[in-house]
Enzyme design. Structure first.
Site, PDB file in Angstrom:
ATOM      1  N   LYS A 262       0.860  -1.191   0.000  1.00 29.96           N
ATOM      2  CA  LYS A 262       0.000   0.000   0.000  1.00 29.96           C
ATOM      3  C   LYS A 262       0.889   1.231   0.000  1.00 29.96           C
ATOM      4  O   LYS A 262       1.715   1.409   0.898  1.00 29.96           O
ATOM      5  CB  LYS A 262      -0.906   0.011   1.236  1.00 29.96           C
ATOM      6  CG  LYS A 262      -1.664   1.335   1.452  1.00 29.96           C
ATOM      7  CD  LYS A 262      -2.576   1.313   2.680  1.00 29.96           C
ATOM      8  CE  LYS A 262      -3.188   2.690   2.970  1.00 29.96           C
ATOM      9  NZ  LYS A 262      -4.044   2.708   4.175  1.00 29.96           N
ATOM     10  N   ASP A 267      -2.599  10.300   3.413  1.00 29.09           N
ATOM     11  CA  ASP A 267      -3.990   9.897   3.630  1.00 29.09           C
ATOM     12  C   ASP A 267      -4.699  10.950   4.480  1.00 29.09           C
ATOM     13  O   ASP A 267      -4.599  10.947   5.703  1.00 29.09           O
ATOM     14  CB  ASP A 267      -4.030   8.524   4.318  1.00 29.09           C
ATOM     15  CG  ASP A 267      -5.462   8.042   4.554  1.00 29.09           C
ATOM     16  OD1 ASP A 267      -6.397   8.654   3.994  1.00 29.09           O
ATOM     17  OD2 ASP A 267      -5.626   7.042   5.289  1.00 29.09           O
ATOM     18  N   LYS A 274     -10.017  13.035   8.027  1.00 23.73           N
ATOM     19  CA  LYS A 274      -9.465  12.728   9.346  1.00 23.73           C
ATOM     20  C   LYS A 274      -9.339  14.015  10.156  1.00 23.73           C
ATOM     21  O   LYS A 274      -9.042  15.061   9.589  1.00 23.73           O
ATOM     22  CB  LYS A 274      -8.056  12.121   9.198  1.00 23.73           C
ATOM     23  CG  LYS A 274      -8.001  10.700   8.701  1.00 23.73           C
ATOM     24  CD  LYS A 274      -6.555  10.206   8.681  1.00 23.73           C
ATOM     25  CE  LYS A 274      -6.423   8.823   8.071  1.00 23.73           C
ATOM     26  NZ  LYS A 274      -7.092   7.773   8.845  1.00 23.73           N
ATOM     27  N   ASP A 285       1.658   6.451   5.366  1.00 25.14           N
ATOM     28  CA  ASP A 285       0.686   5.503   4.821  1.00 25.14           C
ATOM     29  C   ASP A 285       1.173   4.814   3.543  1.00 25.14           C
ATOM     30  O   ASP A 285       0.447   4.037   2.937  1.00 25.14           O
ATOM     31  CB  ASP A 285      -0.654   6.220   4.586  1.00 25.14           C
ATOM     32  CG  ASP A 285      -1.851   5.323   4.825  1.00 25.14           C
ATOM     33  OD1 ASP A 285      -1.688   4.281   5.480  1.00 25.14           O
ATOM     34  OD2 ASP A 285      -2.942   5.662   4.336  1.00 25.14           O
ATOM     35  N   ASP A 344     -12.160   7.100   3.833  1.00 29.65           N
ATOM     36  CA  ASP A 344     -10.925   6.895   4.601  1.00 29.65           C
ATOM     37  C   ASP A 344     -10.518   5.416   4.619  1.00 29.65           C
ATOM     38  O   ASP A 344      -9.434   5.080   5.071  1.00 29.65           O
ATOM     39  CB  ASP A 344     -11.114   7.428   6.029  1.00 29.65           C
ATOM     40  CG  ASP A 344      -9.789   7.643   6.737  1.00 29.65           C
ATOM     41  OD1 ASP A 344      -8.739   7.607   6.064  1.00 29.65           O
ATOM     42  OD2 ASP A 344      -9.812   7.856   7.969  1.00 29.65           O
ATOM     43  N   GLU A 346      -9.450   3.727   2.246  1.00 27.87           N
ATOM     44  CA  GLU A 346      -8.955   3.815   0.870  1.00 27.87           C
ATOM     45  C   GLU A 346      -7.884   2.775   0.563  1.00 27.87           C
ATOM     46  O   GLU A 346      -7.711   2.393  -0.595  1.00 27.87           O
ATOM     47  CB  GLU A 346      -8.397   5.222   0.603  1.00 27.87           C
ATOM     48  CG  GLU A 346      -6.944   5.474   1.025  1.00 27.87           C
ATOM     49  CD  GLU A 346      -6.697   5.329   2.519  1.00 27.87           C
ATOM     50  OE1 GLU A 346      -7.669   5.439   3.285  1.00 27.87           O
ATOM     51  OE2 GLU A 346      -5.542   5.091   2.920  1.00 27.87           O
ATOM     52  N   ARG A 348      -7.643  -0.394   1.171  1.00 31.75           N
ATOM     53  CA  ARG A 348      -8.175  -1.641   0.603  1.00 31.75           C
ATOM     54  C   ARG A 348      -8.616  -1.443  -0.840  1.00 31.75           C
ATOM     55  O   ARG A 348      -8.574  -2.366  -1.642  1.00 31.75           O
ATOM     56  CB  ARG A 348      -9.318  -2.159   1.498  1.00 31.75           C
ATOM     57  CG  ARG A 348     -10.498  -1.246   1.578  1.00 31.75           C
ATOM     58  CD  ARG A 348     -11.383  -1.548   2.776  1.00 31.75           C
ATOM     59  NE  ARG A 348     -10.807  -1.078   4.036  1.00 31.75           N
ATOM     60  CZ  ARG A 348     -11.370  -1.256   5.222  1.00 31.75           C
ATOM     61  NH1 ARG A 348     -12.517  -1.904   5.338  1.00 31.75           N
ATOM     62  NH2 ARG A 348     -10.794  -0.799   6.320  1.00 31.75           N
TER      63      ARG A 348
HETATM   64  N1  BES Z   1      -4.118   4.671   6.862  1.00 41.74           N
HETATM   65  C1  BES Z   1      -5.214   4.413   7.719  1.00 41.74           C
HETATM   66  C2  BES Z   1      -4.901   3.407   8.832  1.00 41.74           C
HETATM   67  C3  BES Z   1      -3.866   3.822   9.843  1.00 41.74           C
HETATM   68  C4  BES Z   1      -4.265   4.284  11.090  1.00 41.74           C
HETATM   69  C5  BES Z   1      -2.517   3.687   9.598  1.00 41.74           C
HETATM   70  C6  BES Z   1      -3.319   4.621  12.034  1.00 41.74           C
HETATM   71  C7  BES Z   1      -1.567   4.034  10.546  1.00 41.74           C
HETATM   72  C8  BES Z   1      -1.983   4.498  11.769  1.00 41.74           C
HETATM   73  C9  BES Z   1      -6.369   3.828   6.889  1.00 41.74           C
HETATM   74  O1  BES Z   1      -6.454   4.259   5.587  1.00 41.74           O
HETATM   75  C10 BES Z   1      -7.625   4.249   7.579  1.00 41.74           C
HETATM   76  O2  BES Z   1      -7.890   5.414   7.594  1.00 41.74           O
HETATM   77  N2  BES Z   1      -8.361   3.286   8.101  1.00 41.74           N
HETATM   78  C11 BES Z   1      -9.574   3.559   8.767  1.00 41.74           C
HETATM   79  C12 BES Z   1     -10.586   2.521   8.330  1.00 41.74           C
HETATM   80  C13 BES Z   1     -11.982   2.837   8.736  1.00 41.74           C
HETATM   81  C14 BES Z   1     -12.485   4.045   7.990  1.00 41.74           C
HETATM   82  C15 BES Z   1     -12.840   1.649   8.457  1.00 41.74           C
HETATM   83  C16 BES Z   1      -9.327   3.485  10.263  1.00 41.74           C
HETATM   84  O3  BES Z   1      -8.515   2.665  10.695  1.00 41.74           O
HETATM   85  O4  BES Z   1      -9.927   4.277  10.992  1.00 41.74           O
HETATM   86 ZN    ZN Z   2      -4.723   4.865   4.712  1.00 43.36          ZN
HETATM   87 MN    MN Z   3      -7.547   6.069   5.391  1.00 44.42          MN
END
Ligand code: BES
Ligand code: ZN
Ligand code: MN
Length: 495
Positions: A262, A267, A274, A285, A344, A346, A348
């Protein structure tokens, strides 16, 4: 930094710092006894006064010494020999190196002996990696970096200088340099590292190290039906890139291992924006993609007899009038339709197309790496990688490789009912499930894009980026999983 191997007695090693690792309890025997003698019994006195115990992470420094060619001696504790493993050893050696890299141009010697059940070559590899990794930090943009590469490092090996020892030192150095490559790419800001510039770095690494590199631009990605990943990209001024790294070290007929990363270079969360706190570290990210590039670089430099394809999904997730929206329905490369419930989630969406592409390319086994979910950090904490698989045997092989490298990883569940949580009313699947089990639903989403290939998904959201420094490592990017990927490739290599 120059690196050499020497078999001089410890007291004769000419350097700014002589680093000696000691187990608990400290035994002044062999080379250490001789050093103690040369130092006029200083080590015995430290031991007597309880200042030198060898406990894990203990640091004792001797300055202004007489009797040794070294200007200073640094003793670092390994803990009880019976408890010693690769991770403990790595942490001790990293702690020691970090003690001496806050000043410029240090010439360092490290005494390498077998320790506990660990062989001399293993210790030498760890020492070489620590010497490289401990010499660079996250202060990339500081006028005074605050951490400096060693000028030279000498590994002192008292027994015969065997070929295995030399190869281990070289491997350790290459691993250290790759870990630093990953750390550097991750630590750089998103003003510098965006899909095009990242792809350029990949091209450069491929040219330097002798592997193939193909970069797909937006047009090519559209042609290849990357409908899911392109939706993530569409809110950004920066066009996306998909990079294929191609290393062939084995016969054309040998199985191909795919590493998929990824690479969200920033992000913001997109329209599901966020908050500042969560966005602050989102330059990290793209850690999955950086890890894949770093590992392939090491594998090529080590000339491992294995065929590897690396896939980097590079994109920025931004907010604008052209951003993808909640309710959008995307069609991924393999035809699966996805209803967007959260922009968010994204990562996946990026991996969906890239995984499907790897499957179509005919690779035999897949590992993907992604800073995918905060939920995985909630589940396992900041130091443990979550492992998800559709193939128990493959999952165990990856887990065993991680363990042998001292990298913490833990298996996560993949029960089919988690996939039910992704059902959409209008499309084949939605891109998020409910709050609970978020790391697992993310993995179940990815599973829809790997066909029947043995696949392991590594969620590195916790370990890839450290919020603060510890004695054994700087804060910021850690370079986790580079070693594990190289170890997986080593084990797959024909001999
Ligand atoms: N890049 C983030 C996940 C992340 C969180 C990486 C903290 C490193 C540290 C990912 O894209 C994300 O935002 N995931 C969301 C998913 C949710 C919207 C289902 C999350 O973890 O809140
Ligand atoms: Zn992300
Ligand atoms: Mn995200």
């Amino acid at each position: 930094m120059t690196l050499q191997i020497s078999n001089v007695p410890l007291a004769q090693a000419e350097c700014d710092w002589l680093i000696v690792a000691t187990a608990e309890p400290v035994e002044l025997a062999g080379p250490l006894e001789a050093l103690n003698g040369a130092l006029g019994g200083a080590l015995a006195r430290l031991k007597e006064s309880g200042d030198l115990t060898g406990s894990a992470g203990e640091i004792v420094s001797l300055r202004g010494i007489a009797g040794a060619a070294a200007k200073r001696v640094l003793l670092v504790g390994l803990g009880k020999a019976a408890d010693l493993d690769v991770q403990r050893l790595d942490k001790a050696l990293m702690t020691a190196v970090r003690e001496v890299t806050s000043k410029r141009s240090m010439r360092v010697a490290i005494a390498v002996g077998g320790a506990g059940g660990l062989s001399r070559p293993q210790v030498a590899q760890s020492a070489a990696t620590a010497a490289v990794v401990g010499g660079s930090g996250p202060g990339l943009y500081k006028q005074e970096a605050g951490r400096y590469p060693l000028e030279s490092i000498t590994l002192i090996e008292s027994s015969d200088d065997s070929g295995a020892f030399k190869a281990s030192v070289e491997r350790g150095e290459i691993l250290g340099q790759s870990i630093n490559l990953a750390r550097e790419l991750i630590n750089r800001g998103p003003h510098e590292i965006y899909p095009e510039s990242f792809a350029e770095r990949a091209r450069q690494a491929a040219a330097d190290c002798g592997f193939g590199c193909e970069v797909f631009d937006e047009g090519r990605m559209r042609h290849e039906r990357f409908g899911s990943m392109l939706a993530v990209a569409q809110g950004s001024e920066r066009p996306p890139r998909m990079v294929v790294l191609d290393y062939r070290g084995a016969d054309p007929g040998a199985p191909t291992l795919a590493f998929v990363g990824k690479g969200v270079t920033f992000d913001s969360g997109g329209l599901s924006l966020k908050p500042t706190d969560g966005m602050l570290t989102m330059k990290c990210d793209m850690a999955g993609a950086a890890t894949v590039l770093a590992a392939v670089t090491a594998i090529a430099r080590l000339k491992l007899k294995v065929n590897i394809q690396g896939y980097l999904g590079l994109v920025e997730n931004m907010v604008s009038g052209t951003s993808y929206k909640l309710g959008d329905v995307l069609t991924a490369r393999n035809g699966v339709t996805i209803e967007v419930h959260n922009t968010d989630a994204e990562g996946r969406l990026v991996l969906a197309d890239v995984l499907a592409y790897a499957v179509d390319a005919g690779v035999d086994r897949i590992i993907d790496l992604a800073t995918l979910t905060g939920a995985c950090v909630v589940a396992l904490g900041e130091e443990v990688v979550g492992s998800f698989t559709n193939n128990a045997a493959w999952g165990e092989q990856v887990m065993a490789a991680a363990k042998s490298c001292g990298e913490d990883m833990w298996p996560m569940p993949m029960h089919s009912h988690f996939a039910d949580l992704l059902k959409s009313d209008v499309a084949d699947v939605k891109n998020v499930g409910p709050r609970w089990g978020g790391a697992v639903t993310a993995a179940k989403f990815l599973e829809k894009f790997v066909g029947d290939k043995p696949w392991v998904h590594l969620d590195i959201a916790g370990p890839a980026f450290a919020s603060s420094s510890k004695p054994h490592r700087d804060g910021g990017a850690t370079g986790c999983m580079v070693r594990t990927l190289v170890e997986v490739a080593s084990r797959a290599a024909s001999t």
